[in-house]
Design a protein around this motif. Structure first.
Motif, PDB file in Angstrom:
ATOM      1  N   THR A 107      21.317  32.984  55.625  1.00 49.78           N
ATOM      2  CA  THR A 107      22.417  32.036  55.459  1.00 49.78           C
ATOM      3  C   THR A 107      22.902  32.031  54.012  1.00 49.78           C
ATOM      4  O   THR A 107      24.113  31.998  53.753  1.00 49.78           O
ATOM      5  N   LEU A 108      21.988  32.065  53.072  1.00 50.62           N
ATOM      6  CA  LEU A 108      22.353  32.114  51.656  1.00 50.62           C
ATOM      7  C   LEU A 108      23.214  33.340  51.377  1.00 50.62           C
ATOM      8  O   LEU A 108      24.254  33.255  50.723  1.00 50.62           O
ATOM      9  N   PHE A 109      22.797  34.476  51.886  1.00 52.89           N
ATOM     10  CA  PHE A 109      23.537  35.719  51.704  1.00 52.89           C
ATOM     11  C   PHE A 109      24.929  35.611  52.328  1.00 52.89           C
ATOM     12  O   PHE A 109      25.933  35.991  51.723  1.00 52.89           O
ATOM     13  N   ARG A 110      24.990  35.074  53.535  1.00 57.85           N
ATOM     14  CA  ARG A 110      26.284  34.914  54.224  1.00 57.85           C
ATOM     15  C   ARG A 110      27.174  33.921  53.486  1.00 57.85           C
ATOM     16  O   ARG A 110      28.397  34.086  53.449  1.00 57.85           O
ATOM     17  N   ASN A 111      26.569  32.903  52.902  1.00 59.62           N
ATOM     18  CA  ASN A 111      27.345  31.932  52.128  1.00 59.62           C
ATOM     19  C   ASN A 111      27.967  32.568  50.889  1.00 59.62           C
ATOM     20  O   ASN A 111      29.095  32.224  50.516  1.00 59.62           O
ATOM     21  N   TYR A 112      27.246  33.457  50.224  1.00 60.06           N
ATOM     22  CA  TYR A 112      27.832  34.175  49.083  1.00 60.06           C
ATOM     23  C   TYR A 112      29.078  34.925  49.521  1.00 60.06           C
ATOM     24  O   TYR A 112      30.100  34.909  48.836  1.00 60.06           O
ATOM     25  N   ALA A 113      28.991  35.592  50.664  1.00 55.19           N
ATOM     26  CA  ALA A 113      30.143  36.333  51.177  1.00 55.19           C
ATOM     27  C   ALA A 113      31.316  35.390  51.434  1.00 55.19           C
ATOM     28  O   ALA A 113      32.460  35.697  51.070  1.00 55.19           O
ATOM     29  N   ARG A 114      31.039  34.245  52.024  1.00 52.86           N
ATOM     30  CA  ARG A 114      32.104  33.290  52.349  1.00 52.86           C
ATOM     31  C   ARG A 114      32.687  32.658  51.091  1.00 52.86           C
ATOM     32  O   ARG A 114      33.901  32.665  50.885  1.00 52.86           O
ATOM     33  N   VAL A 115      31.843  32.133  50.217  1.00 57.06           N
ATOM     34  CA  VAL A 115      32.294  31.417  49.016  1.00 57.06           C
ATOM     35  C   VAL A 115      33.091  32.332  48.090  1.00 57.06           C
ATOM     36  O   VAL A 115      34.108  31.930  47.530  1.00 57.06           O
ATOM     37  N   TYR A 116      32.642  33.572  47.929  1.00 58.10           N
ATOM     38  CA  TYR A 116      33.293  34.484  46.995  1.00 58.10           C
ATOM     39  C   TYR A 116      34.252  35.451  47.691  1.00 58.10           C
ATOM     40  O   TYR A 116      34.747  36.387  47.076  1.00 58.10           O
ATOM     41  N   ASP A 117      34.501  35.202  48.978  1.00 62.17           N
ATOM     42  CA  ASP A 117      35.438  35.999  49.768  1.00 62.17           C
ATOM     43  C   ASP A 117      35.110  37.492  49.676  1.00 62.17           C
ATOM     44  O   ASP A 117      35.948  38.315  49.304  1.00 62.17           O
ATOM     45  N   LEU A 118      33.870  37.816  50.010  1.00 60.84           N
ATOM     46  CA  LEU A 118      33.391  39.189  49.958  1.00 60.84           C
ATOM     47  C   LEU A 118      33.088  39.693  51.363  1.00 60.84           C
ATOM     48  O   LEU A 118      32.547  38.952  52.186  1.00 60.84           O
ATOM     49  N   PRO A 119      33.406  40.947  51.630  1.00 58.03           N
ATOM     50  CA  PRO A 119      33.002  41.504  52.918  1.00 58.03           C
ATOM     51  C   PRO A 119      31.469  41.593  52.976  1.00 58.03           C
ATOM     52  O   PRO A 119      30.825  41.871  51.959  1.00 58.03           O
ATOM     53  N   LEU A 120      30.927  41.343  54.142  1.00 53.39           N
ATOM     54  CA  LEU A 120      29.484  41.445  54.350  1.00 53.39           C
ATOM     55  C   LEU A 120      29.237  42.347  55.546  1.00 53.39           C
ATOM     56  O   LEU A 120      29.714  42.074  56.654  1.00 53.39           O
TER      57      LEU A 120
END
Length: 162
Positions: A107-120
């Protein structure tokens, strides 16, 4: 501590330091065990899963300074116009119970993608994860599976291009 004292992690690793120096100085040809920066390992399955299971589950706590460095890295890439893509590679499914808070870490990893608008590109549930024959230890793909994963990843990265 490697970000504070570069190469400190190689303390006591005479062979690695010697080989790196030889390579950097051009004293020998390209190290034969790497191709394009990749070093595949075609080793048999080891005993580390047995040892880890005997030790019992662990809880991973992200260290504050590492989280801060990761955020700074993301923001620096964005400032410089460097496209950043987060990749969560396959992990052997048989080890998932060994990390008590695995879901929280994902979830932490997915949140980084969401918050910083990064593809995951999340391969945590990929079919490669469910076959122990694809791994030589609990967290590393063997050569055959690594090459297969590289092909899959390359395809998926191309699909992200506009």
């Amino acid at each position: 501590y490697d970000h504070v004292l570069p190469l400190v992690r190689y303390s006591g690793c005479y062979t690695a330091k010697r080989d790196a120096l030889r390579h950097a100085m051009g004293w020998e040809e390209e190290l034969s065990y790497r191709k394009d920066g990749f070093r595949g390992s075609d080793l048999p399955w080891g005993d580390d899963l047995k040892s880890a299971m005997a030790a019992g589950p662990i809880e991973i706590t992200p260290r504050r300074e590492i989280v801060t460095l990761f955020r700074e890295f993301i923001l620096d890439c964005k400032r410089r116009g460097i496209e950043l893509i987060l990749v969560y590679s396959p992990e052997y499914a048989g080890t998932r119970d060994l990390v008590e808070n695995r879901d929280a870490m994902l979830t932490l990893f997915r949140n980084y993608a969401r918050v910083y608008d990064l593809p995951l590109l999340d391969y945590s549930e990929h079919a490669l994860s469910y076959d122990r024959e694809n791994f030589y230890n609990t967290s590393h793909l063997n050569l055959k599976a690594a090459l297969q994963f590289s092909s899959i990843l390359g395809h998926d990265l191309k699909a992200l291009q506009p």
